[in-house]
Design an enzyme around this catalytic site. Structure first.
Site, mmCIF file in Angstrom:
data_model
loop_
_atom_site.group_PDB
_atom_site.id
_atom_site.type_symbol
_atom_site.label_atom_id
_atom_site.label_comp_id
_atom_site.label_asym_id
_atom_site.label_seq_id
_atom_site.Cartn_x
_atom_site.Cartn_y
_atom_site.Cartn_z
ATOM 1 N N ARG A 23 0.815 -1.231 0.000
ATOM 2 C CA ARG A 23 0.000 0.000 0.000
ATOM 3 C C ARG A 23 0.845 1.277 0.000
ATOM 4 N NH1 ARG A 23 -2.785 -3.241 3.572
ATOM 5 N NH2 ARG A 23 -4.648 -4.137 2.634
ATOM 6 N N GLU A 52 6.554 19.135 -24.606
ATOM 7 C CA GLU A 52 5.978 19.391 -23.274
ATOM 8 C C GLU A 52 6.560 20.681 -22.678
ATOM 9 O OE1 GLU A 52 3.485 17.617 -22.165
ATOM 10 O OE2 GLU A 52 3.729 15.487 -22.661
ATOM 11 N N LYS A 104 4.786 23.451 -13.522
ATOM 12 C CA LYS A 104 4.027 22.244 -13.171
ATOM 13 C C LYS A 104 3.838 22.170 -11.656
ATOM 14 C CE LYS A 104 3.022 17.513 -13.958
ATOM 15 N NZ LYS A 104 3.120 16.332 -14.776
ATOM 16 N N LYS A 132 1.342 11.640 -11.055
ATOM 17 C CA LYS A 132 0.469 10.766 -11.853
ATOM 18 C C LYS A 132 1.262 9.525 -12.218
ATOM 19 C CE LYS A 132 -2.892 13.735 -14.158
ATOM 20 N NZ LYS A 132 -3.354 14.268 -15.446
HETATM 21 P P1 NAD Z 1 10.193 6.654 -22.649
HETATM 22 O O1 NAD Z 1 10.276 6.415 -21.214
HETATM 23 O O2 NAD Z 1 9.698 5.546 -23.508
HETATM 24 O O3 NAD Z 1 11.602 7.148 -23.148
HETATM 25 C C1 NAD Z 1 11.791 7.331 -24.530
HETATM 26 C C2 NAD Z 1 12.959 6.466 -25.048
HETATM 27 O O4 NAD Z 1 14.154 7.103 -24.652
HETATM 28 C C3 NAD Z 1 12.979 5.058 -24.472
HETATM 29 O O5 NAD Z 1 13.430 4.183 -25.466
HETATM 30 C C4 NAD Z 1 14.031 5.164 -23.368
HETATM 31 O O6 NAD Z 1 14.677 3.932 -23.147
HETATM 32 C C5 NAD Z 1 14.971 6.177 -23.952
HETATM 33 N N1 NAD Z 1 15.737 6.963 -22.997
HETATM 34 C C6 NAD Z 1 15.278 7.588 -21.886
HETATM 35 N N2 NAD Z 1 16.269 8.298 -21.337
HETATM 36 C C7 NAD Z 1 17.363 8.107 -22.099
HETATM 37 C C8 NAD Z 1 18.701 8.593 -22.060
HETATM 38 N N3 NAD Z 1 19.113 9.462 -21.133
HETATM 39 N N4 NAD Z 1 19.567 8.177 -23.006
HETATM 40 C C9 NAD Z 1 19.159 7.323 -23.996
HETATM 41 N N5 NAD Z 1 17.911 6.858 -24.107
HETATM 42 C C10 NAD Z 1 17.025 7.248 -23.163
HETATM 43 O O7 NAD Z 1 9.238 7.899 -22.996
HETATM 44 P P2 NAD Z 1 9.195 9.402 -22.468
HETATM 45 O O8 NAD Z 1 9.032 10.227 -23.677
HETATM 46 O O9 NAD Z 1 10.291 9.709 -21.527
HETATM 47 O O10 NAD Z 1 7.838 9.400 -21.643
HETATM 48 C C11 NAD Z 1 6.620 9.093 -22.284
HETATM 49 C C12 NAD Z 1 5.710 8.454 -21.276
HETATM 50 O O11 NAD Z 1 5.465 9.378 -20.205
HETATM 51 C C13 NAD Z 1 4.342 8.102 -21.854
HETATM 52 O O12 NAD Z 1 3.970 6.829 -21.404
HETATM 53 C C14 NAD Z 1 3.423 9.158 -21.274
HETATM 54 O O13 NAD Z 1 2.101 8.711 -21.130
HETATM 55 C C15 NAD Z 1 4.071 9.417 -19.947
HETATM 56 N N6 NAD Z 1 3.776 10.739 -19.372
HETATM 57 C C16 NAD Z 1 3.389 10.771 -18.077
HETATM 58 C C17 NAD Z 1 3.137 11.981 -17.477
HETATM 59 C C18 NAD Z 1 2.789 12.023 -16.022
HETATM 60 O O14 NAD Z 1 2.416 13.093 -15.530
HETATM 61 N N7 NAD Z 1 2.901 10.944 -15.310
HETATM 62 C C19 NAD Z 1 3.267 13.171 -18.201
HETATM 63 C C20 NAD Z 1 3.682 13.096 -19.521
HETATM 64 C C21 NAD Z 1 3.928 11.861 -20.108
HETATM 65 N N1 GLY Z 2 0.909 15.567 -17.696
HETATM 66 C C1 GLY Z 2 -0.364 15.919 -17.131
HETATM 67 C C2 GLY Z 2 -0.371 15.997 -15.648
HETATM 68 O O1 GLY Z 2 0.599 15.693 -14.995
HETATM 69 O O2 GLY Z 2 -1.373 16.331 -15.085
#
Ligand code: NAD
Ligand code: GLY
Length: 377
Positions: free
Chosen positions: A129, A193, A236, A151
C-alpha cells in the site's frame, strides 16, 4: 546539497503539505543520488527500476552512488518502450519487488523516461500500500513533466493511462547530462511538453523558446537547458500544488493531449508516433480547434505550428508515417480519453498564446466537424 555536483543544483519545491518534495536539476547529479536519498529517508533499502536502453548507460553510476552512501540496491529491468506500461509487466514487477522484501520505509527508484517513471510509481504505490518512491528522470519529457506531480500508471487495452494512482515521489533528481545520450527524436518529443508550459499561461516563455530552442536542443547549451527545465518544473509544481488530483486547473497540463492521446492510440502506441510527437500535433490541433470555435486567431495556430516545425516536430496528422488515422477512429479514442457527458466533452482550449483554459462543455459534434474538415479537407 551533495558536494559531488559541479555547482549546486537548481531546486524547485513542490508544495503539498506533509508530502512536499524537491526537484533537483543540474549537471553531474547522478553521483549524489545516494547522499540525497540518505538525507531524506535515512539508510533504507532501495530498488532500482530501469529499462533496457537506460540501464546500460546509467545503472552502474546509480548503484555506485547508492553503495557509497551505505545502501545496497536491488535492480529490476524492463524492456524499453511504451509497451512496458501494461498489466503483465506491472504484475511481474510488483511480484519481484515484493519478493525482494522491500518494505514500506524503503524506496523504489525510477531511472529512465516517462514509461519507467509511470510504471515504477504505480508499483511503488501498490506494494504494501505504498513504499518510498524516487524519480530519476533521464528523458527531457520526464524531466519537465512526467516525473513531477504524482500521476502514475499504465495503459489499458481501452486506452492510455486508464489504470493508475496519484502517488507523489519523495524526491526528483534530474541530471541534465543524461540528455546527451537521448536520441534527437526523443529530445524533440520532450520539447513539445516544454513548449506546452509557454502555451498554457507563460507567453514570455514561449517567446524565449522561439529565440533559444536551437541553443537548448541542437547545441546542448547546459544553462539554457537548466533554465527551460526549471521553468517548466516551476510551472508544473505551481499547478500541482493548487490542484493535485485534477479537479480543475491541473487539466490545463493536458493541453494538446486529448488529440495527442487519440493519435497515439490510433497508431497503436508504436514507434510511428511517440508521446511528445502526439502532443506536438495535438497542441497545433487544439489551437486550430480554438480558432474554429472563434476563441482565438488562426494566426496563433500558425505561430505554434511554425515554432514546432522549426524544432523538427511533426505538426499535422499528415506528418505521421503510414496511413493517416481517420476521423472515426480518432473520435472513438477521444470518447475513451474524455467521457462524453450529455453530448459535451472537457477540452483544453485557448484564447491565444499563453491563454489556455478548461472548457467543460465542448459539443462533441463540433470536435467531429472540426476533425472532418481538418482531416478530410
Ligand atoms: P520513454 O520512457 O519511452 O523514453 C523514450 C525512449 O528514450 C525510451 O526508449 C528510453 O529507453 C529512452 N531513454 C530515456 N532516457 C534516455 C537517455 N538518457 N539516453 C538514452 N535513451 C534514453 O518515454 P518518455 O518520452 O520519456 O515518456 C513518455 C511516457 O510518459 C508516456 O507513457 C506518457 O504517457 C508518460 N507521461 C506521463 C506523465 C505524467 O504526468 N505521469 C506526463 C507526460 C507523459
Ligand atoms: N501531464 C499531465 C499531468 O501531470 O497532469
Amino acid at each position: 546539497m551533495s558536494e559531488l555536483a559541479d555547482t549546486d543544483p537548481t531546486q524547485v519545491r513542490v508544495e503539498l503539505g506533509a508530502r512536499s518534495y524537491d526537484i533537483l536539476i543540474g549537471s553531474r547529479l547522478l553521483d549524489s543520488l545516494g547522499a540525497e536519498i540518505v538525507a531524506r529517508y535515512g539508510k533504507v533499502r532501495a530498488g532500482i527500476v530501469s529499462d533496457s536502453t537506460v540501464a546500460p548507460l546509467y545503472r552502474a553510476r546509480i548503484e555506485a552512488s547508492l553503495t557509497q552512501a551505505g545502501i545496497a540496491p536491488v535492480f529490476f529491468e524492463i524492456a524499453a518502450g511504451e509497451s512496458s506500461k501494461c498489466l503483465s509487466v506491472f504484475e511481474t514487477l510488483v511480484e519481484d519487488v515484493v519478493g525482494a522484501r522491500l518494505e514500506r520505509g524503503d524506496v523504489l527508484i525510477a531511472l529512465g523516461g516517462g514509461v519507467v517513471g509511470d510504471l515504477t510509481g504505480y508499483v511503488a504505490a501498490s506494494v504494501r500500500r505504498g513504499i518510498g518512491f524516487v524519480q530519476v528522470p533521464t528523458s527531457l519529457l520526464a524531466q519537465v513533466d512526467s516525473s513531477v506531480g504524482g500521476k502514475t500508471g499504465i495503459n489499458s487495452s481501452h486506452g492510455k493511462n486508464l489504470i493508475g494512482a496519484f502517488y507523489q515521489p519523495g524526491l526528483v533528481l534530474a541530471d541534465t547530462d543524461t540528455l546527451s545520450t537521448l536520441s534527437p527524436r526523443e529530445l524533440r518529443a520532450g520539447y513539445a511538453e516544454v513548449a506546452k508550459y509557454g502555451l498554457i499561461d507563460d507567453p514570455d516563455f514561449f517567446v524565449w523558446l522561439e529565440q533559444n530552442h536551437t541553443a537548448m536542443l541542437t547545441q546542448g547549451d547546459v544553462s539554457a537547458r537548466i533554465h527551460a527545465i526549471a521553468r517548466s518544473c516551476r510551472a508544473k509544481a505551481r499547478i500541482v500544488s493548487e490542484d493535485e488530483q485534477e479537479h480543475g486547473k491541473r487539466a490545463l497540463l493536458n493541453l494538446g493531449h486529448t488529440f495527442g492521446h487519440a493519435l497515439e492510440g490510433a497508431t497503436g502506441y508504436s514507434d510511428r508516433l511517440v508521446h511528445g510527437e502526439g502532443v506536438a500535433i495535438g497542441m497545433v490541433l487544439a489551437h486550430q480547434f480554438s480558432a474554429y470555435m472563434n476563441l482565438c486567431s488562426p494566426d496563433d495556430g500558425a505561430r505554434v505550428k511554425a515554432h514546432l516545425q522549426a524544432v523538427g516536430l511533426p505538426t499535422s496528422v499528415g506528418d505521421i508515417a503510414g496511413d493517416a488515422p481517420d476521423t472515426a477512429t480518432l473520435l472513438r479514442f477521444i470518447g475513451q480519453d474524455k467521457k462524453v457527458q450529455r453530448g459535451t466533452l472537457t477540452f483544453i482550449l485557448t484564447r491565444g498564446i499563453g491563454e489556455a483554459f478548461v472548457s467543460n462543455d465542448v459539443p462533441s459534434s463540433a470536435v467531429e466537424d472540426f476533425l472532418r474538415q481538418t482531416l478530410e479537407g
